[in-house]
Design an enzyme around this catalytic site. Structure first.
Site, PDB file in Angstrom:
ATOM      1  N   ASP A  13      44.515  -9.946  -5.171  1.00 16.86           N
ATOM      2  CA  ASP A  13      43.291  -9.532  -4.485  1.00 16.86           C
ATOM      3  C   ASP A  13      42.197 -10.588  -4.576  1.00 16.86           C
ATOM      4  O   ASP A  13      41.018 -10.254  -4.616  1.00 16.86           O
ATOM      5  CB  ASP A  13      42.760  -8.202  -5.043  1.00 16.86           C
ATOM      6  CG  ASP A  13      43.827  -7.137  -5.093  1.00 16.86           C
ATOM      7  OD1 ASP A  13      44.571  -7.024  -4.101  1.00 16.86           O
ATOM      8  OD2 ASP A  13      43.940  -6.449  -6.114  1.00 16.86           O
ATOM      9  N   LYS A  16      43.074 -13.891  -0.637  1.00 15.10           N
ATOM     10  CA  LYS A  16      44.035 -14.827  -0.041  1.00 15.10           C
ATOM     11  C   LYS A  16      44.095 -14.677   1.473  1.00 15.10           C
ATOM     12  O   LYS A  16      44.306 -15.636   2.187  1.00 15.10           O
ATOM     13  CB  LYS A  16      45.443 -14.571  -0.605  1.00 15.10           C
ATOM     14  CG  LYS A  16      45.621 -15.018  -2.037  1.00 15.10           C
ATOM     15  CD  LYS A  16      47.079 -14.939  -2.470  1.00 15.10           C
ATOM     16  CE  LYS A  16      47.573 -13.541  -2.721  1.00 15.10           C
ATOM     17  NZ  LYS A  16      46.930 -12.842  -3.826  1.00 15.10           N
ATOM     18  N   GLY A  40      48.467  -6.634   0.114  1.00  9.88           N
ATOM     19  CA  GLY A  40      47.533  -6.189   1.154  1.00  9.88           C
ATOM     20  C   GLY A  40      46.605  -7.327   1.487  1.00  9.88           C
ATOM     21  O   GLY A  40      45.873  -7.795   0.627  1.00  9.88           O
ATOM     22  N   HIS A  41      46.679  -7.834   2.705  1.00  6.90           N
ATOM     23  CA  HIS A  41      45.797  -8.924   3.113  1.00  6.90           C
ATOM     24  C   HIS A  41      44.859  -8.412   4.207  1.00  6.90           C
ATOM     25  O   HIS A  41      45.311  -7.903   5.209  1.00  6.90           O
ATOM     26  CB  HIS A  41      46.611 -10.103   3.667  1.00  6.90           C
ATOM     27  CG  HIS A  41      47.358 -10.840   2.601  1.00  6.90           C
ATOM     28  ND1 HIS A  41      48.230 -11.860   2.867  1.00  6.90           N
ATOM     29  CD2 HIS A  41      47.345 -10.707   1.264  1.00  6.90           C
ATOM     30  CE1 HIS A  41      48.727 -12.322   1.732  1.00  6.90           C
ATOM     31  NE2 HIS A  41      48.214 -11.635   0.752  1.00  6.90           N
ATOM     32  N   ARG A 143      73.087  -7.042  -7.626  1.00  8.84           N
ATOM     33  CA  ARG A 143      74.096  -7.279  -6.575  1.00  8.84           C
ATOM     34  C   ARG A 143      74.502  -6.009  -5.825  1.00  8.84           C
ATOM     35  O   ARG A 143      75.622  -5.846  -5.390  1.00  8.84           O
ATOM     36  CB  ARG A 143      75.328  -7.979  -7.171  1.00  8.84           C
ATOM     37  CG  ARG A 143      74.986  -9.353  -7.690  1.00  8.84           C
ATOM     38  CD  ARG A 143      76.051  -9.942  -8.521  1.00  8.84           C
ATOM     39  NE  ARG A 143      76.178  -9.244  -9.788  1.00  8.84           N
ATOM     40  CZ  ARG A 143      76.775  -9.752 -10.867  1.00  8.84           C
ATOM     41  NH1 ARG A 143      77.317 -10.939 -10.815  1.00  8.84           N
ATOM     42  NH2 ARG A 143      76.835  -9.062 -11.975  1.00  8.84           N
ATOM     43  N   GLN A 223      50.434 -11.215  -4.363  1.00  9.95           N
ATOM     44  CA  GLN A 223      50.109 -10.979  -5.784  1.00  9.95           C
ATOM     45  C   GLN A 223      49.582 -12.287  -6.412  1.00  9.95           C
ATOM     46  O   GLN A 223      48.921 -13.040  -5.718  1.00  9.95           O
ATOM     47  CB  GLN A 223      51.289 -10.404  -6.550  1.00  9.95           C
ATOM     48  CG  GLN A 223      51.671  -8.993  -6.125  1.00  9.95           C
ATOM     49  CD  GLN A 223      52.631  -8.960  -4.954  1.00  9.95           C
ATOM     50  OE1 GLN A 223      53.588  -9.699  -4.912  1.00  9.95           O
ATOM     51  NE2 GLN A 223      52.385  -8.096  -3.995  1.00  9.95           N
ATOM     52  N   THR A 300      46.396   0.660  -2.005  1.00 11.39           N
ATOM     53  CA  THR A 300      46.343   1.983  -2.630  1.00 11.39           C
ATOM     54  C   THR A 300      44.942   2.586  -2.622  1.00 11.39           C
ATOM     55  O   THR A 300      44.782   3.769  -2.931  1.00 11.39           O
ATOM     56  CB  THR A 300      46.805   1.897  -4.100  1.00 11.39           C
ATOM     57  OG1 THR A 300      45.969   0.941  -4.781  1.00 11.39           O
ATOM     58  CG2 THR A 300      48.249   1.452  -4.201  1.00 11.39           C
ATOM     59  N   ARG A 302      42.766   2.114  -4.757  1.00 12.28           N
ATOM     60  CA  ARG A 302      42.299   2.317  -6.139  1.00 12.28           C
ATOM     61  C   ARG A 302      41.126   1.392  -6.433  1.00 12.28           C
ATOM     62  O   ARG A 302      41.134   0.235  -6.004  1.00 12.28           O
ATOM     63  CB  ARG A 302      43.425   1.963  -7.137  1.00 12.28           C
ATOM     64  CG  ARG A 302      44.590   2.902  -7.093  1.00 12.28           C
ATOM     65  CD  ARG A 302      45.660   2.473  -8.083  1.00 12.28           C
ATOM     66  NE  ARG A 302      46.380   1.284  -7.638  1.00 12.28           N
ATOM     67  CZ  ARG A 302      47.363   0.709  -8.317  1.00 12.28           C
ATOM     68  NH1 ARG A 302      47.733   1.192  -9.483  1.00 12.28           N
ATOM     69  NH2 ARG A 302      47.981  -0.346  -7.852  1.00 12.28           N
ATOM     70  N   ASP A 332      29.436 -15.405  -3.453  1.00 11.64           N
ATOM     71  CA  ASP A 332      28.198 -14.715  -3.044  1.00 11.64           C
ATOM     72  C   ASP A 332      27.999 -13.400  -3.800  1.00 11.64           C
ATOM     73  O   ASP A 332      26.873 -12.920  -3.927  1.00 11.64           O
ATOM     74  CB  ASP A 332      28.201 -14.456  -1.527  1.00 11.64           C
ATOM     75  CG  ASP A 332      29.452 -13.726  -1.078  1.00 11.64           C
ATOM     76  OD1 ASP A 332      30.551 -14.281  -1.265  1.00 11.64           O
ATOM     77  OD2 ASP A 332      29.336 -12.585  -0.586  1.00 11.64           O
TER      78      ASP A 332
HETATM   79  P1  IMP Z   1      54.388  -3.215  -7.962  1.00 16.92           P
HETATM   80  O1  IMP Z   1      54.321  -4.605  -7.387  1.00 16.92           O
HETATM   81  O2  IMP Z   1      54.113  -2.132  -6.958  1.00 16.92           O
HETATM   82  O3  IMP Z   1      55.650  -2.997  -8.749  1.00 16.92           O
HETATM   83  O4  IMP Z   1      53.192  -3.083  -9.036  1.00 16.92           O
HETATM   84  C1  IMP Z   1      53.205  -3.815 -10.265  1.00 16.92           C
HETATM   85  C2  IMP Z   1      51.803  -4.300 -10.612  1.00 16.92           C
HETATM   86  O5  IMP Z   1      51.386  -5.269  -9.681  1.00 16.92           O
HETATM   87  C3  IMP Z   1      50.724  -3.201 -10.584  1.00 16.92           C
HETATM   88  O6  IMP Z   1      49.770  -3.476 -11.589  1.00 16.92           O
HETATM   89  C4  IMP Z   1      50.090  -3.374  -9.221  1.00 16.92           C
HETATM   90  O7  IMP Z   1      48.770  -2.893  -9.200  1.00 16.92           O
HETATM   91  C5  IMP Z   1      50.142  -4.881  -9.086  1.00 16.92           C
HETATM   92  N1  IMP Z   1      50.139  -5.340  -7.693  1.00 16.92           N
HETATM   93  C6  IMP Z   1      51.169  -5.327  -6.827  1.00 16.92           C
HETATM   94  N2  IMP Z   1      50.801  -5.853  -5.641  1.00 16.92           N
HETATM   95  C7  IMP Z   1      49.515  -6.219  -5.772  1.00 16.92           C
HETATM   96  C8  IMP Z   1      48.580  -6.858  -4.890  1.00 16.92           C
HETATM   97  O8  IMP Z   1      48.866  -7.221  -3.750  1.00 16.92           O
HETATM   98  N3  IMP Z   1      47.339  -7.067  -5.413  1.00 16.92           N
HETATM   99  C9  IMP Z   1      47.011  -6.731  -6.677  1.00 16.92           C
HETATM  100  N4  IMP Z   1      47.847  -6.146  -7.528  1.00 16.92           N
HETATM  101  C10 IMP Z   1      49.092  -5.889  -7.091  1.00 16.92           C
END
Ligand code: IMP
Length: 429
Positions: A13, A16, A40-41, A143, A223, A300, A302, A332
């Site tokens: 986050d 990117k 999520g972009h 596999r 990520q 999500t 969150r 900023d």
């Molecule tokens: P998973 O990738 O859904 O298995 O989640 C594993 C961990 O990676 C959790 O803490 C998620 O919140 C975090 N995570 C997965 N994708 C993202 C992302 O795109 N941004 C931030 N955190 C992520």
């Protein structure tokens, strides 16, 4: 080498999406090489906001998008996303989107297992996105995966589903969750096949040809390094390698094709999900960063945990991730704070450590060591040159460069694509 890879240098986050969009306008091909629809972009282009999870950001810029074999692909999520951006006026077809024929698929049993496991963990949750990412990667190395190319072979598909269900249903039953029946899964996959197969090809051939023609390729990471399955804050990580080294294996190119590696970092720090976060703020300033930075998960929704910039951790990400230069985003958001802190290392059991240790309990016991800097009263918002930044903001950037041992090559000063300070064109090599 005129290619560029973009990876996150914190816990994801970092913004990117905007950087990748900016770079995509200069690239000819954009490749996703790991992760799935957990990413999520958000791209803001004029008055349109695009929220992409699986599609390479280049599709917004009319570039060729490639989903590499290192991704785990939820077919339904992909088709839904294509429908969503099509409704926003974009065109996505096998003309401008190619998917590695050997990409492993996420089936409905993967999110079911992901959620059942998280529920069973009780208070020790990883805080996954619940999208089935971990179980899908487990099947790949086990596999057992069903891959895109299997959709063209109904008999293979049927046999592989037997093996997959033997494994998953045992686990689901053990966890008290509902097992899956084979026929509805098989029918659904065969029904999706005609929509998906036209996108599939040996993308490595296309990337090899692109290399021969000198085309500019952008590798788009999802990520971030601290969520890398090997190098991150394990087990509070995602299930793929997020470092730039994986761009090669996850796309099907050699390591010398990756080119310049840009690490994206926010001017402060955020994290969603559980796990250690030494520089986390639990006070009014943390809340203020969250509000001003609109820190809510794209996937999500969150709220993100917020904290001070952790230079020790970003330095670690720079070294492990192979980062040649940083892109600092959201500076900023720090406007108007009288005082800023930067974490420069940790205190652990009375000793000073310069990087996060690997062991889980040691990580959670790391106390941040902060250095304090004066804030700035002017505004960084919308600045398009260093001259437009408050002098103290420039000092903050310079200090970060020293501490993380990498140059800041770009700065982002608002969500708008053009509010960017770039010192040079990353594709210039
Ligand atoms: P998973 O990738 O859904 O298995 O989640 C594993 C961990 O990676 C959790 O803490 C998620 O919140 C975090 N995570 C997965 N994708 C993202 C992302 O795109 N941004 C931030 N955190 C992520």
């Amino acid at each position: 080498m005129a290619n560029v890879a973009v990876i996150g240098a914190q816990w994801g986050d970092e913004g990117k999406g905007k950087v990748v969009d900016w770079l995509a306008s200069r690239a000819e091909i954009v490749v996703r090489f790991q992760g799935g629809h957990n990413a999520g972009h958000t791209l803001v282009v004029g008055d349109q906001t695009y929220k992409l999870s699986l599609l390479p950001s280049g599709v917004v810029r009319g570039k060729l998008g490639i989903i590499g074999n290192g991704v785990v692909l939820d077919p339904q999520a992909l088709l839904d996303e294509i429908a969503k951006v099509t409704a926003q006026g974009l065109k996505v077809s096998p003309e401008n989107l190619k998917i590695a024929e050997n990409v492993p698929l996420i089936l409905p049993l993967h999110p079911a297992l992901d959620k059942a496991r998280e529920a069973a963990r009780g208070g020790d949750k990883i805080g996954t996105t619940g999208r089935g990412i971990g179980p899908a990667y487990e099947d790949k190395v086990g596999r057992r995966s069903i891959r895109l190319c299997d959709l063209a072979e109904p008999e293979t598909l049927s046999k592989k589903l037997d093996e997959l269900l033997l494994h998953h249903n045992s686990l689901l039953r053990g966890l008290g969750a509902t097992p899956f029946e084979k026929q509805p899964l098989l029918d659904a996959l065969l029904a999706l096949a005609p929509q998906l197969l036209p996108y599939g090809e040996a993308v490595w051939e296309r990337l090899d040809a692109a290399r021969a023609e000198g085309k500019r390729v952008l590798f788009e990471g999802a990520q971030a390094v601290m969520l890398d399955v090997d190098h991150g804050t394990y087990p509070y990580v995602t299930s793929s390698n997020t470092v730039a080294g994986n761009a090669a294996a996850g796309a099907g190119v050699g390591p010398d094709s990756i080119g310049l590696v840009l690490g994206i970092a926010k001017a402060y720090a955020t994290r969603v999900g559980s796990g250690p976060f030494p520089s986390e703020l639990h006070d009014e300033i943390g809340r203020r960063l969250g509000e001003r930075g609109h820190e809510f998960g794209t996937v999500t929704g969150r709220p993100r945990r917020c904290g001070w910039f952790d230079a020790a951790m970003v330095r670690q990400a720079v070294k492990i991730g192979g980062v040649n230069g940083l892109v600092l985003t959201k500076i900023d958001v720090l406007d108007g704070l009288p005082e800023l802190k930067i974490c420069t290392g940790y205190r652990l059991d009375g000793a000073v450590v310069k990087h996060l240790p690997a062991a889980m309990r040691a990580q959670s016991r790391c106390e941040p060591i902060f250095e304090t800097m004066e804030g700035w009263s002017g505004s960084c918002k919308g600045a398009r040159s260093y001259a437009q930044l408050p002098a103290q903001a420039v000092k903050y950037v310079r200090r970060i460069e020293e501490l993380v041992e990498a140059p800041v090559m770009m700065l982002s000063t608002s969500p708008d694509r053009d509010d960017t300070i770039a010192l040079r064109d990353p594709f210039a090599g």
